[in-house]
Write a protein that holds these residues in place. Structure first.
Motif, mmCIF file in Angstrom:
data_model
loop_
_atom_site.group_PDB
_atom_site.id
_atom_site.type_symbol
_atom_site.label_atom_id
_atom_site.label_comp_id
_atom_site.label_asym_id
_atom_site.label_seq_id
_atom_site.Cartn_x
_atom_site.Cartn_y
_atom_site.Cartn_z
ATOM 1 N N LEU A 321 -66.862 112.029 7.935
ATOM 2 C CA LEU A 321 -67.274 111.337 9.155
ATOM 3 C C LEU A 321 -68.727 110.898 9.060
ATOM 4 N N ILE A 325 -70.099 107.047 9.251
ATOM 5 C CA ILE A 325 -71.024 106.616 10.299
ATOM 6 C C ILE A 325 -72.322 106.090 9.682
ATOM 7 N N GLU A 341 -64.416 102.520 10.483
ATOM 8 C CA GLU A 341 -64.147 102.986 11.837
ATOM 9 C C GLU A 341 -62.842 103.780 11.881
ATOM 10 N N ALA A 344 -63.522 107.159 10.465
ATOM 11 C CA ALA A 344 -64.240 107.999 11.431
ATOM 12 C C ALA A 344 -63.294 108.520 12.503
#
Length: 526
Positions: A321, A325, A341, A344
């Motif tokens: 993650l 990011i 995205e 994530a």
């Protein structure tokens, strides 16, 4: 196969030895031994006191009979004899029997006294010059009489009156014409026995007085023997009590020392004594504390291992993650940004799933201890779960075949938790079975246990790996399944729930020899 887990099984937990319960058998308990040791002298003393009182009463009763017979025989010998002969008999009998004899005529006047005719055959003890041991003996006599509630005896008062009216027993003998015997008590505690008897038919009477010091001496000698025995037993009791105290205090001190070390966090280096040779309460306590310490170590190890596993499992999606990011601001390509995205979002869901499963696993013991168990028909429960899964399309293309065997498979348990176990087993079977392959569920009741066996048609589980699948975070998923969709805690939670119901959960090969694996849940029948 399956999503495994990893808590250690309850079979590894330390248990009391076979047949050992919270009561002791085979020997006297410490309570009984301590009571026996401390009550024995008291029982002996109490029993001895009552026996001596009975013995003293028996001696006095025998002396009563003797005094009556002596008075009657003496009266018969005196009847019809001349005055000189009567005086000679009074002196002779008084000396031989250690008595004082008085003769009274028909008018009740004293006309002969053996103590005046000759030297007295006995004298009453003057207590004013008694030694301390004589005073102690009198005090002990009074104490024993109080303890045994002996009837009070009239004090003897020497009478020098010259008429028969001064002696109540003489008055009764003259009035009734039969001999009378009376018990008195002298100041030194010795009994005084008087006997009055009619002499002939002319109204004369005889009075004998005896100070039965031998009765008191005999009783006091026996009492001395009793007190000596009681003192010896008290000494032995004290020694035994000290021995018992050592057998209690020493192991308790060892247990306390071990408990303090465990509290201080040094339990790894502490060996709690089990005292296997003792079957009393101390031995039971020692083994219970030892088992408790072992269980505490087991629990601490499990918590440490669980914490390490959790940190490891959460660290991977957190790293992914973080990477996604941190890369987002640097990427201008829309397609790549959408992929980052999605990564994530997937990692967040994975972390959320892990946290949920970890929280659920940590609450099982506490929730099971508070939950109220009810009667559950496992066949109906499995049938209901299968129907719900089909309605939610969670069985994919697999056909789940339910078979039952034996009496109604009823158990005592927590329905929501047992439902969780069945759901995990079916999820596991659906994951590993080829498309459209049937999944078999067999519910059996053999009278003692209810078993629920879920069999798939997947690749199966090697024999050496059948225990590992129940370890925490041990998950070997099919290649076609997306990574991270399972936490690796499903079977671990399922086994924990089974063991909380006093049951078991194991992995087996299919009994028909076909490819695949079976996971069997066994619970005690209600």
């Amino acid at each position: 196969m399956a999503e495994p887990s990893g808590s250690n099984t309850a079979d590894d937990a330390p248990q009391l030895s076979s047949g050992e319960t919270l009561s002791t058998t085979g020997r006297f308990s410490l309570t009984a031994r301590i009571l026996l040791v401390n009550m024995l002298p008291l029982l002996l003393l109490g029993g001895g006191l009552f026996y001596l009182d009975s013995y003293r009463t028996q001696l006095i009763n025998e002396r009563f009979k003797l005094a009556r017979i002596e008075a009657q025989i003496t009266a018969e010998a005196l009847a019809g004899a001349s005055r000189e002969r009567q005086e000679a008999l009074l002196v002779q009998i008084g000396k031989e029997q250690g008595m004082r004899l008085r003769m009274f005529d028909a008018e009740g006047r004293l006309w002969a006294d053996s103590f005046e005719l000759d030297e007295p055959s006995f004298t009453f003890d003057d207590i004013s010059d008694d030694t301390w041991d004589q005073r102690f003996a009198r005090w002990l006599d009074r104490t024993v009489d109080t303890i045994v509630a002996a009837e009070p005896v009239t004090d003897y008062v020497p009478r020098e009156a010259k008429t028969a009216d001064a002696w109540p027993e003489l008055v009764r003998a003259r009035e009734q014409g039969v001999s009378q015997v009376t018990l008195y008590d002298w100041a030194d505690g010795t009994p005084v026995i008087t006997a009055a008897a009619p002499v002939g038919l002319n109204g004369a009477t005889l009075l004998t007085v005896r100070n039965a010091v031998d009765i008191t001496a005999t009783v006091r000698a026996a009492r001395t023997t009793l007190v000596t025995a009681v003192l010896l037993i008290l000494f032995a009791s004290a020694m035994l009590s000290l021995y018992l105290a050592r057998t209690i205090v020493t192991p308790l001190r060892e247990l306390a020392t071990a408990a303090v070390k465990v509290r201080q966090g040094r339990e790894r280096g502490v060996e709690v004594p089990r005292l296997p040779d003792r079957s009393d309460e101390i031995g039971l306590l020692a083994r219970a504390v030892s088992d408790m310490t072992a269980a505490l170590r087991h629990r601490i190890d499990a918590v440490d291992s669980f914490a390490a596993d959790v940190a490891h499992e959460i660290k991977n999606p957190l790293a992914s993650l973080r990477s996604a990011i941190e890369s987002l601001p640097k990427v201008n390509d829309e397609e790549t940004r959408r992929e980052l995205e999605m990564i994530a979002i997937h990692d967040v869901r994975r972390i959320d799933r892990l946290v949920t499963e970890i929280s659920d696993a940590s609450r099982i013991d506490s929730e099971m201890s508070r939950a109220t168990r009810e009667r559950i028909d496992m066949a109906e429960l499995v049938r209901s779960i299968i129907g719900s899964r089909e309605h939610r399309a969670e069985n994919q293309d697999h056909r789940i075949e339910l078979k039952t065997h034996g009496p109604p498979p009823v158990v005592l348990g927590v329905g929501a938790r047992l439902e969780r176990v069945i759901e995990n087993l079916l999820d596991n079977a659906v994951s590993f079975s080829p498309p459209e392959a049937p999944i078999e569920v067999l519910v059996e009741n053999d009278g003692a246990c209810v078993s629920v066996t879920v069999c798939d048609s997947g690749p199966g589980i090697p024999e050496e790996s059948r225990e590992k699948v129940f370890h925490r975070f041990h998950s070997v998923r099919p290649e076609q399944e997306d990574f991270g969709n399972h936490s690796g805690l499903g079977l671990a939670i399922a086994r924990a729930i089974a063991e909380a119901h006093d049951g078991s959960l194991v992995a087996e090969a299919r009994s028909d020899g076909a490819q695949g694996a079976c996971i069997r849940l066994r619970l005690p029948a209600a």
